[in-house]
Structure formats: structure tokens, C-alpha cells
Design a protein around this motif. Structure first.
Motif, PDB file in Angstrom:
ATOM      1  N   LEU A   1      -4.985   5.868 -10.877  1.00 20.15           N
ATOM      2  CA  LEU A   1      -6.135   5.102 -11.357  1.00 20.15           C
ATOM      3  C   LEU A   1      -5.799   3.622 -11.515  1.00 20.15           C
ATOM      4  CD1 LEU A   1      -9.067   5.161 -12.454  1.00 20.15           C
ATOM      5  CD2 LEU A   1      -8.050   5.443 -14.724  1.00 20.15           C
ATOM      6  N   LEU A   2      -4.660   3.329 -12.118  1.00 21.17           N
ATOM      7  CA  LEU A   2      -4.248   1.934 -12.293  1.00 21.17           C
ATOM      8  C   LEU A   2      -4.060   1.224 -10.954  1.00 21.17           C
ATOM      9  CD1 LEU A   2      -1.720   2.346 -15.232  1.00 21.17           C
ATOM     10  CD2 LEU A   2      -3.881   1.089 -15.312  1.00 21.17           C
ATOM     11  N   LEU A   3      -3.416   1.899 -10.014  1.00 17.70           N
ATOM     12  CA  LEU A   3      -3.224   1.294  -8.694  1.00 17.70           C
ATOM     13  C   LEU A   3      -4.545   1.123  -7.950  1.00 17.70           C
ATOM     14  CD1 LEU A   3       0.042   3.041  -7.487  1.00 17.70           C
ATOM     15  CD2 LEU A   3      -0.237   0.681  -8.231  1.00 17.70           C
ATOM     16  N   ALA A   4      -5.445   2.084  -8.088  1.00 16.07           N
ATOM     17  CA  ALA A   4      -6.748   1.978  -7.428  1.00 16.07           C
ATOM     18  C   ALA A   4      -7.540   0.805  -7.999  1.00 16.07           C
ATOM     19  CB  ALA A   4      -7.529   3.277  -7.591  1.00 16.07           C
ATOM     20  N   VAL A   5      -7.541   0.660  -9.309  1.00 12.81           N
ATOM     21  CA  VAL A   5      -8.244  -0.475  -9.925  1.00 12.81           C
ATOM     22  C   VAL A   5      -7.616  -1.792  -9.483  1.00 12.81           C
ATOM     23  CG1 VAL A   5      -8.748  -1.612 -12.131  1.00 12.81           C
ATOM     24  CG2 VAL A   5      -9.097   0.848 -11.894  1.00 12.81           C
TER      25      VAL A   5
ATOM     26  N   GLY B   1       2.467  15.766 -16.623  1.00 11.41           N
ATOM     27  CA  GLY B   1       2.716  15.237 -15.286  1.00 11.41           C
ATOM     28  C   GLY B   1       1.436  14.972 -14.519  1.00 11.41           C
ATOM     29  N   VAL B   2       0.466  15.850 -14.679  1.00  8.11           N
ATOM     30  CA  VAL B   2      -0.819  15.662 -13.992  1.00  8.11           C
ATOM     31  C   VAL B   2      -1.532  14.435 -14.542  1.00  8.11           C
ATOM     32  CG1 VAL B   2      -3.075  16.694 -13.515  1.00  8.11           C
ATOM     33  CG2 VAL B   2      -1.024  18.128 -13.526  1.00  8.11           C
ATOM     34  N   TRP B   3      -1.564  14.305 -15.855  1.00  8.19           N
ATOM     35  CA  TRP B   3      -2.253  13.168 -16.463  1.00  8.19           C
ATOM     36  C   TRP B   3      -1.559  11.848 -16.143  1.00  8.19           C
ATOM     37  CZ3 TRP B   3      -7.004  13.606 -17.621  1.00  8.19           C
ATOM     38  CH2 TRP B   3      -7.515  14.816 -18.077  1.00  8.19           C
ATOM     39  N   LEU B   4      -0.245  11.840 -16.169  1.00  3.58           N
ATOM     40  CA  LEU B   4       0.475  10.608 -15.850  1.00  3.58           C
ATOM     41  C   LEU B   4       0.304  10.236 -14.375  1.00  3.58           C
ATOM     42  CD1 LEU B   4       3.687  11.129 -17.969  1.00  3.58           C
ATOM     43  CD2 LEU B   4       1.909   9.421 -18.352  1.00  3.58           C
ATOM     44  N   SER B   5       0.301  11.223 -13.506  1.00  2.40           N
ATOM     45  CA  SER B   5       0.050  10.951 -12.086  1.00  2.40           C
ATOM     46  C   SER B   5      -1.355  10.403 -11.885  1.00  2.40           C
ATOM     47  CB  SER B   5       0.245  12.213 -11.250  1.00  2.40           C
ATOM     48  OG  SER B   5       1.601  12.565 -11.179  1.00  2.40           O
ATOM     49  N   ALA B   6      -2.325  10.992 -12.566  1.00  2.00           N
ATOM     50  CA  ALA B   6      -3.707  10.523 -12.457  1.00  2.00           C
ATOM     51  C   ALA B   6      -3.842   9.095 -12.990  1.00  2.00           C
ATOM     52  CB  ALA B   6      -4.642  11.460 -13.205  1.00  2.00           C
TER      53      ALA B   6
ATOM     54  N   PRO C   1       0.791  -1.237   0.000  1.00  2.00           N
ATOM     55  CA  PRO C   1       0.000   0.000   0.000  1.00  2.00           C
ATOM     56  C   PRO C   1       0.827   1.292   0.000  1.00  2.00           C
ATOM     57  CG  PRO C   1      -0.392  -1.273   2.019  1.00  2.00           C
ATOM     58  CD  PRO C   1       0.623  -1.992   1.230  1.00  2.00           C
ATOM     59  N   ILE C   2       2.083   1.215   0.336  1.00  2.00           N
ATOM     60  CA  ILE C   2       2.904   2.424   0.480  1.00  2.00           C
ATOM     61  C   ILE C   2       3.026   3.229  -0.822  1.00  2.00           C
ATOM     62  CG2 ILE C   2       5.230   3.265   1.016  1.00  2.00           C
ATOM     63  CD1 ILE C   2       5.385   1.055   3.135  1.00  2.00           C
ATOM     64  N   PRO C   3       3.321   2.605  -1.968  1.00  2.00           N
ATOM     65  CA  PRO C   3       3.444   3.406  -3.191  1.00  2.00           C
ATOM     66  C   PRO C   3       2.167   4.158  -3.551  1.00  2.00           C
ATOM     67  CG  PRO C   3       4.317   1.219  -3.554  1.00  2.00           C
ATOM     68  CD  PRO C   3       3.679   1.209  -2.213  1.00  2.00           C
ATOM     69  N   PHE C   4       1.015   3.566  -3.266  1.00  2.00           N
ATOM     70  CA  PHE C   4      -0.254   4.227  -3.582  1.00  2.00           C
ATOM     71  C   PHE C   4      -0.335   5.578  -2.877  1.00  2.00           C
ATOM     72  CE2 PHE C   4      -4.864   4.891  -3.000  1.00  2.00           C
ATOM     73  CZ  PHE C   4      -5.236   4.895  -4.334  1.00  2.00           C
ATOM     74  N   GLY C   5       0.063   5.631  -1.616  1.00  2.00           N
ATOM     75  CA  GLY C   5       0.041   6.895  -0.876  1.00  2.00           C
ATOM     76  C   GLY C   5       0.980   7.927  -1.474  1.00  2.00           C
ATOM     77  N   PHE C   6       2.166   7.492  -1.863  1.00  2.00           N
ATOM     78  CA  PHE C   6       3.121   8.424  -2.472  1.00  2.00           C
ATOM     79  C   PHE C   6       2.595   8.957  -3.804  1.00  2.00           C
ATOM     80  CE2 PHE C   6       6.264   6.497   0.417  1.00  2.00           C
ATOM     81  CZ  PHE C   6       6.882   7.642   0.862  1.00  2.00           C
ATOM     82  N   PHE C   7       1.995   8.069  -4.604  1.00  2.00           N
ATOM     83  CA  PHE C   7       1.509   8.499  -5.913  1.00  2.00           C
ATOM     84  C   PHE C   7       0.274   9.398  -5.800  1.00  2.00           C
ATOM     85  CE2 PHE C   7       3.693   4.484  -7.477  1.00  2.00           C
ATOM     86  CZ  PHE C   7       4.824   5.168  -7.882  1.00  2.00           C
ATOM     87  N   VAL C   8      -0.585   9.142  -4.822  1.00  2.00           N
ATOM     88  CA  VAL C   8      -1.733  10.033  -4.588  1.00  2.00           C
ATOM     89  C   VAL C   8      -1.236  11.413  -4.151  1.00  2.00           C
ATOM     90  CG1 VAL C   8      -3.729  10.458  -3.094  1.00  2.00           C
ATOM     91  CG2 VAL C   8      -3.411   8.211  -4.120  1.00  2.00           C
ATOM     92  N   ALA C   9      -0.262  11.436  -3.249  1.00  2.00           N
ATOM     93  CA  ALA C   9       0.302  12.718  -2.820  1.00  2.00           C
ATOM     94  C   ALA C   9       0.947  13.444  -3.997  1.00  2.00           C
ATOM     95  CB  ALA C   9       1.324  12.501  -1.705  1.00  2.00           C
TER      96      ALA C   9
ATOM     97  N   GLY D   1       8.016   6.679  -4.320  1.00  2.00           N
ATOM     98  CA  GLY D   1       6.969   5.696  -4.587  1.00  2.00           C
ATOM     99  C   GLY D   1       7.458   4.572  -5.477  1.00  2.00           C
ATOM    100  N   LEU D   2       8.276   4.902  -6.454  1.00  2.00           N
ATOM    101  CA  LEU D   2       8.845   3.863  -7.327  1.00  2.00           C
ATOM    102  C   LEU D   2       9.787   2.937  -6.567  1.00  2.00           C
ATOM    103  CD1 LEU D   2       9.453   5.860 -10.603  1.00  2.00           C
ATOM    104  CD2 LEU D   2       8.030   3.817 -10.340  1.00  2.00           C
ATOM    105  N   VAL D   3      10.570   3.496  -5.666  1.00  2.00           N
ATOM    106  CA  VAL D   3      11.467   2.659  -4.867  1.00  2.00           C
ATOM    107  C   VAL D   3      10.660   1.662  -4.037  1.00  2.00           C
ATOM    108  CG1 VAL D   3      13.092   2.683  -2.933  1.00  2.00           C
ATOM    109  CG2 VAL D   3      13.353   4.321  -4.800  1.00  2.00           C
ATOM    110  N   PHE D   4       9.590   2.141  -3.404  1.00  2.85           N
ATOM    111  CA  PHE D   4       8.764   1.260  -2.588  1.00  2.85           C
ATOM    112  C   PHE D   4       7.883   0.331  -3.421  1.00  2.85           C
ATOM    113  CE2 PHE D   4       9.612   4.232   0.928  1.00  2.85           C
ATOM    114  CZ  PHE D   4       9.896   3.311   1.920  1.00  2.85           C
ATOM    115  N   ALA D   5       7.683   0.614  -4.694  1.00  4.85           N
ATOM    116  CA  ALA D   5       6.825  -0.220  -5.537  1.00  4.85           C
ATOM    117  C   ALA D   5       7.534  -1.466  -6.055  1.00  4.85           C
ATOM    118  CB  ALA D   5       6.298   0.595  -6.710  1.00  4.85           C
ATOM    119  N   VAL D   6       8.841  -1.446  -6.103  1.00  5.45           N
ATOM    120  CA  VAL D   6       9.574  -2.546  -6.713  1.00  5.45           C
ATOM    121  C   VAL D   6       9.543  -3.813  -5.858  1.00  5.45           C
ATOM    122  CG1 VAL D   6      11.874  -3.278  -7.446  1.00  5.45           C
ATOM    123  CG2 VAL D   6      11.031  -1.028  -8.070  1.00  5.45           C
TER     124      VAL D   6
END
Length: 147
Positions: free
Chosen positions: A125-129, A116-121, A22-30, A57-62
Motif C-alpha cells: 500500500l505504501l509503495l502504491a501510494v 506477515g500478511v498485514w505487514l506485506s499489505a 519499480p523492481i521492489p514493488f513487484g517483489f513485495f506484491v508477490a 525486494g529489500l536488496v533492490f529497494a536500497v
């Protein structure tokens, strides 16, 4: 008659995955929030902070993806349900999008907007799904996280 027990997943691997997933999701939402604030204000601090959040977030996602790779595709490939495979691919695609986003955030100043906004969104979205897919899946055999 031969009975072969389904391979059980490692308790340690499940613990690591459950702790770090769950950690990367928080970083990417922020990072998404910071990107939106940067697009509205133009204050450089928000873009730099978003870039750092994406990198962390990428470091914690791997690590969870490596654990998930082994669990879904190597040790439990016969018992892994389709939802677990879909979760893996959605998370992997989110990581690829986040890597591209990290490169976009390495640009200078306001050239980060709107990509950057669209890629972050898209990453969020992908992580939420992916999290929703795992949350609604039926219990998988041998999966301690869902038992």
C-alpha cells in the motif's frame, strides 16, 4: 540581475533510479500474494518463498532510495517538489515496514500469520501510494524522468 540555473539531475542517476525503482514493488506484491496463499493453505513453501521475496525486494529497494536521497535532499533540494519528498518518505517507511516484515517471516511456521500478511499489505500500500503520488505530480524542473 543574477540568474542562477536550477541544478539538473544526473542522467545516469535518473537511469539507475528509473530502472531499479519499480523492481521492489513487484517483489513485495508477490510476497503479499504468497503470504495470502500461505494463510489459506498452511503450506510452508509459500511462507519461505514470501520471506525470500521480501529479502530480495529489500536488496533492490536500497539503491533507488540512495539515488533518490541524493537527488531530492542534496543536489536538487531547492527545486524538489513536495510530491518527490512525499515519495521519498513513503518509500522509506515501506522499507522500514518490510524490514520488520522480514523479521516476522524469520519466525517459525504459522506464527507468521496474520502479522506477515498485514505487514506485506502495508508495504504494498505504501509503495502504491508513493507511485501514484509521483505519477500525478506536475513536471519538476530539472527532472529528466518527467520531461
Amino acid at each position: 540581475m543574477s540568474y542562477r540555473a536550477a541544478p539538473r539531475r544526473s542522467v545516469v542517476a535518473n537511469a539507475i533510479y528509473g530502472l531499479l525503482n519499480p523492481i521492489p514493488f513487484g517483489f513485495f506484491v508477490a510476497a503479499l500474494i504468497f503470504d495470502i496463499v500461505y494463510a489459506k493453505t498452511g503450506e510452508m513453501l509459500w511462507m519461505k518463498a514470501a520471506a525470500w521475496l521480501i529479502a530480495i525486494g529489500l536488496v533492490f529497494a536500497v539503491i533507488p532510495r540512495v539515488v533518490n536521497l541524493v537527488q531530492v535532499w542534496v543536489t536538487s533540494r531547492r527545486t524538489a517538489v513536495a510530491a518527490e519528498r512525499l515519495d521519498f518518505w513513503l518509500n522509506l517507511l515501506a522499507i522500514v515496514v518490510a524490514v520488520v516484515n522480514a523479521f516476522v517471516h524469520s519466525r517459525d511456521a504459522y506464527s507468521v500469520v496474520p502479522a506477515g500478511v498485514w505487514l506485506s499489505a502495508l508495504t504494498v500500500l505504501l509503495l502504491a501510494v508513493a507511485h501514484i503520488v509521483i505519477a500525478v505530480q506536475p513536471t519538476a524542473p530539472g527532472n529528466l524522468a518527467h520531461e
